[in-house]
Design a protein around this motif. Structure first.
Motif, PDB file in Angstrom:
ATOM      1  N   ILE A  39       0.844  -1.202   0.000  1.00 44.39           N
ATOM      2  CA  ILE A  39       0.000   0.000   0.000  1.00 44.39           C
ATOM      3  C   ILE A  39       0.877   1.250   0.000  1.00 44.39           C
ATOM      4  N   GLN A  40       2.006   1.167   0.686  1.00 45.13           N
ATOM      5  CA  GLN A  40       2.934   2.303   0.669  1.00 45.13           C
ATOM      6  C   GLN A  40       3.494   2.519  -0.733  1.00 45.13           C
ATOM      7  N   GLU A  41       3.819   1.423  -1.409  1.00 43.21           N
ATOM      8  CA  GLU A  41       4.308   1.522  -2.788  1.00 43.21           C
ATOM      9  C   GLU A  41       3.241   2.116  -3.705  1.00 43.21           C
ATOM     10  N   VAL A  42       1.995   1.731  -3.483  1.00 41.30           N
ATOM     11  CA  VAL A  42       0.895   2.241  -4.310  1.00 41.30           C
ATOM     12  C   VAL A  42       0.762   3.749  -4.151  1.00 41.30           C
ATOM     13  N   PHE A  43       0.746   4.228  -2.906  1.00 41.57           N
ATOM     14  CA  PHE A  43       0.583   5.663  -2.706  1.00 41.57           C
ATOM     15  C   PHE A  43       1.812   6.452  -3.149  1.00 41.57           C
ATOM     16  N   LEU A  44       2.974   5.844  -3.084  1.00 45.64           N
ATOM     17  CA  LEU A  44       4.162   6.487  -3.642  1.00 45.64           C
ATOM     18  C   LEU A  44       4.013   6.625  -5.157  1.00 45.64           C
ATOM     19  N   ALA A  45       3.546   5.548  -5.804  1.00 45.23           N
ATOM     20  CA  ALA A  45       3.329   5.594  -7.260  1.00 45.23           C
ATOM     21  C   ALA A  45       2.265   6.626  -7.622  1.00 45.23           C
ATOM     22  N   ILE A  46       1.193   6.695  -6.842  1.00 40.95           N
ATOM     23  CA  ILE A  46       0.139   7.678  -7.093  1.00 40.95           C
ATOM     24  C   ILE A  46       0.718   9.088  -6.958  1.00 40.95           C
ATOM     25  N   TYR A  47       1.494   9.305  -5.922  1.00 41.30           N
ATOM     26  CA  TYR A  47       2.116  10.613  -5.696  1.00 41.30           C
ATOM     27  C   TYR A  47       2.994  11.008  -6.885  1.00 41.30           C
ATOM     28  N   GLN A  48       3.785  10.037  -7.365  1.00 38.82           N
ATOM     29  CA  GLN A  48       4.701  10.313  -8.473  1.00 38.82           C
ATOM     30  C   GLN A  48       3.969  10.517  -9.801  1.00 38.82           C
ATOM     31  N   LYS A  49       2.816   9.870  -9.968  1.00 31.98           N
ATOM     32  CA  LYS A  49       2.112   9.901 -11.251  1.00 31.98           C
ATOM     33  C   LYS A  49       0.848  10.759 -11.255  1.00 31.98           C
ATOM     34  N   LEU A  50       0.554  11.416 -10.132  1.00 32.59           N
ATOM     35  CA  LEU A  50      -0.698  12.157 -10.018  1.00 32.59           C
ATOM     36  C   LEU A  50      -0.858  13.196 -11.122  1.00 32.59           C
ATOM     37  N   ASP A  51       0.225  13.833 -11.510  1.00 33.23           N
ATOM     38  CA  ASP A  51       0.130  14.855 -12.560  1.00 33.23           C
ATOM     39  C   ASP A  51      -0.088  14.250 -13.947  1.00 33.23           C
ATOM     40  N   THR A  52       0.059  12.912 -14.066  1.00 30.13           N
ATOM     41  CA  THR A  52      -0.166  12.263 -15.366  1.00 30.13           C
ATOM     42  C   THR A  52      -1.597  11.758 -15.517  1.00 30.13           C
ATOM     43  N   PHE A  53      -2.389  11.824 -14.439  1.00 33.53           N
ATOM     44  CA  PHE A  53      -3.781  11.369 -14.519  1.00 33.53           C
ATOM     45  C   PHE A  53      -4.532  12.289 -15.480  1.00 33.53           C
ATOM     46  N   GLU A  54      -5.071  11.706 -16.544  1.00 32.10           N
ATOM     47  CA  GLU A  54      -5.704  12.495 -17.606  1.00 32.10           C
ATOM     48  C   GLU A  54      -7.212  12.593 -17.489  1.00 32.10           C
ATOM     49  N   GLY A  55      -7.805  11.836 -16.581  1.00 26.33           N
ATOM     50  CA  GLY A  55      -9.247  11.912 -16.413  1.00 26.33           C
ATOM     51  C   GLY A  55     -10.044  11.112 -17.418  1.00 26.33           C
ATOM     52  N   SER A  57     -10.541   7.995 -17.217  1.00 26.87           N
ATOM     53  CA  SER A  57     -11.301   7.043 -16.408  1.00 26.87           C
ATOM     54  C   SER A  57     -11.576   7.727 -15.065  1.00 26.87           C
ATOM     55  N   LYS A  58     -12.359   7.073 -14.234  1.00 26.04           N
ATOM     56  CA  LYS A  58     -12.607   7.621 -12.905  1.00 26.04           C
ATOM     57  C   LYS A  58     -11.316   7.533 -12.100  1.00 26.04           C
ATOM     58  N   LEU A  59     -11.129   8.471 -11.200  1.00 27.23           N
ATOM     59  CA  LEU A  59      -9.944   8.475 -10.341  1.00 27.23           C
ATOM     60  C   LEU A  59      -9.848   7.169  -9.558  1.00 27.23           C
ATOM     61  N   LYS A  60     -10.981   6.696  -9.071  1.00 27.71           N
ATOM     62  CA  LYS A  60     -11.019   5.448  -8.304  1.00 27.71           C
ATOM     63  C   LYS A  60     -10.509   4.288  -9.159  1.00 27.71           C
ATOM     64  N   SER A  61     -10.929   4.198 -10.401  1.00 28.90           N
ATOM     65  CA  SER A  61     -10.475   3.123 -11.292  1.00 28.90           C
ATOM     66  C   SER A  61      -8.977   3.223 -11.546  1.00 28.90           C
ATOM     67  N   TRP A  62      -8.493   4.436 -11.723  1.00 27.10           N
ATOM     68  CA  TRP A  62      -7.065   4.652 -11.962  1.00 27.10           C
ATOM     69  C   TRP A  62      -6.245   4.191 -10.754  1.00 27.10           C
ATOM     70  N   ILE A  63      -6.709   4.540  -9.560  1.00 23.09           N
ATOM     71  CA  ILE A  63      -6.017   4.151  -8.331  1.00 23.09           C
ATOM     72  C   ILE A  63      -6.068   2.632  -8.158  1.00 23.09           C
ATOM     73  N   TYR A  64      -7.231   2.038  -8.405  1.00 19.92           N
ATOM     74  CA  TYR A  64      -7.363   0.586  -8.309  1.00 19.92           C
ATOM     75  C   TYR A  64      -6.428  -0.115  -9.286  1.00 19.92           C
ATOM     76  N   SER A  65      -6.296   0.429 -10.490  1.00 23.56           N
ATOM     77  CA  SER A  65      -5.427  -0.226 -11.476  1.00 23.56           C
ATOM     78  C   SER A  65      -3.976  -0.209 -11.007  1.00 23.56           C
ATOM     79  N   ILE A  66      -3.551   0.878 -10.386  1.00 18.65           N
ATOM     80  CA  ILE A  66      -2.190   0.932  -9.835  1.00 18.65           C
ATOM     81  C   ILE A  66      -2.033  -0.130  -8.744  1.00 18.65           C
ATOM     82  N   ALA A  67      -3.012  -0.220  -7.851  1.00 19.39           N
ATOM     83  CA  ALA A  67      -2.946  -1.186  -6.750  1.00 19.39           C
ATOM     84  C   ALA A  67      -2.948  -2.626  -7.273  1.00 19.39           C
ATOM     85  N   ILE A  68      -3.815  -2.911  -8.209  1.00 20.45           N
ATOM     86  CA  ILE A  68      -3.898  -4.267  -8.758  1.00 20.45           C
ATOM     87  C   ILE A  68      -2.603  -4.636  -9.477  1.00 20.45           C
TER      88      ILE A  68
END
Length: 176
Positions: A39-55, A57-68
């Motif tokens: 989970i720490q790795e996931v939130f680190l990845a989200i932090y690093q890639k947050l500016d690349t989220f293009e919208g 898909s839903k934010l929730k789906s994007w976060i889930y895909s990183i976690a999965i």
């Protein structure tokens, strides 16, 4: 999240999705300690890639895909396979109980069903969890897992059938 500092955004996302993601990731790893690390790795990845989220898909789906994807990477890793072999070796004949966190999750009214879901092969387990427990549509699951819609529907159907069979072997009846 636009216009917000990344630190503030990540804190909000951790509060919104942290517990949900832990439960989702535990369904893959079946190990609380490893889930906490991932989970720490996931939130680190989200932090690093947050500016690349293009919208797209839903934010929730994007976060889930990183976690999965983090979970799948872990399950393919040498570390995981080595741990499995070690656990099998040392637990031979051991009837030890579950850790307290596992007991808490398994105590809700559908604990037997959850046990069955966790015993499913990963390809059925993930679609069942995403559909029934995370309330994602079959279209969202298809995009998230990068598989066709018909494959999602087939896996849902087969996963349900396997659950019914597992449950009936234990003397119960699942409606469906």
């Amino acid at each position: 999240m636009a216009g917000m500092k990344p630190d503030d955004a990540i804190e909000i996302l951790m509060n919104m999705y942290g517990e949900e993601l832990k439960r989702l990731m535990f369904s893959y790893t079946k190990n609380w300690a490893q889930t906490e690390d991932l989970i720490q790795e996931v939130f680190l990845a989200i932090y690093q890639k947050l500016d690349t989220f293009e919208g797209r898909s839903k934010l929730k789906s994007w976060i889930y895909s990183i976690a999965i994807n983090k979970c799948k990477d872990y399950l393919r890793s040498w570390h995981f396979r080595k741990l499995q072999l070690t656990d099998q070796f040392f637990s031979f004949g051991d009837e030890g109980g579950a850790v307290p966190e596992e007991e808490l999750i398994l105590k809700d009214e559908s604990r037997q069903l959850i046990k069955f879901v966790l015993q499913l092969p990963i390809k059925y387990r993930e679609v069942i969890i995403l559909f029934y427990y995370k309330d994602l549509s079959t279209d969202e699951i298809s995009q998230l897992l990068e598989i066709s819609l018909s494959t999602v529907k087939t896996r849902l159907h087969r996963g349900r059938e396997k659950l019914k069979k597992m449950h009936s072997l234990r003397g119960g009846m699942l409606n469906g």
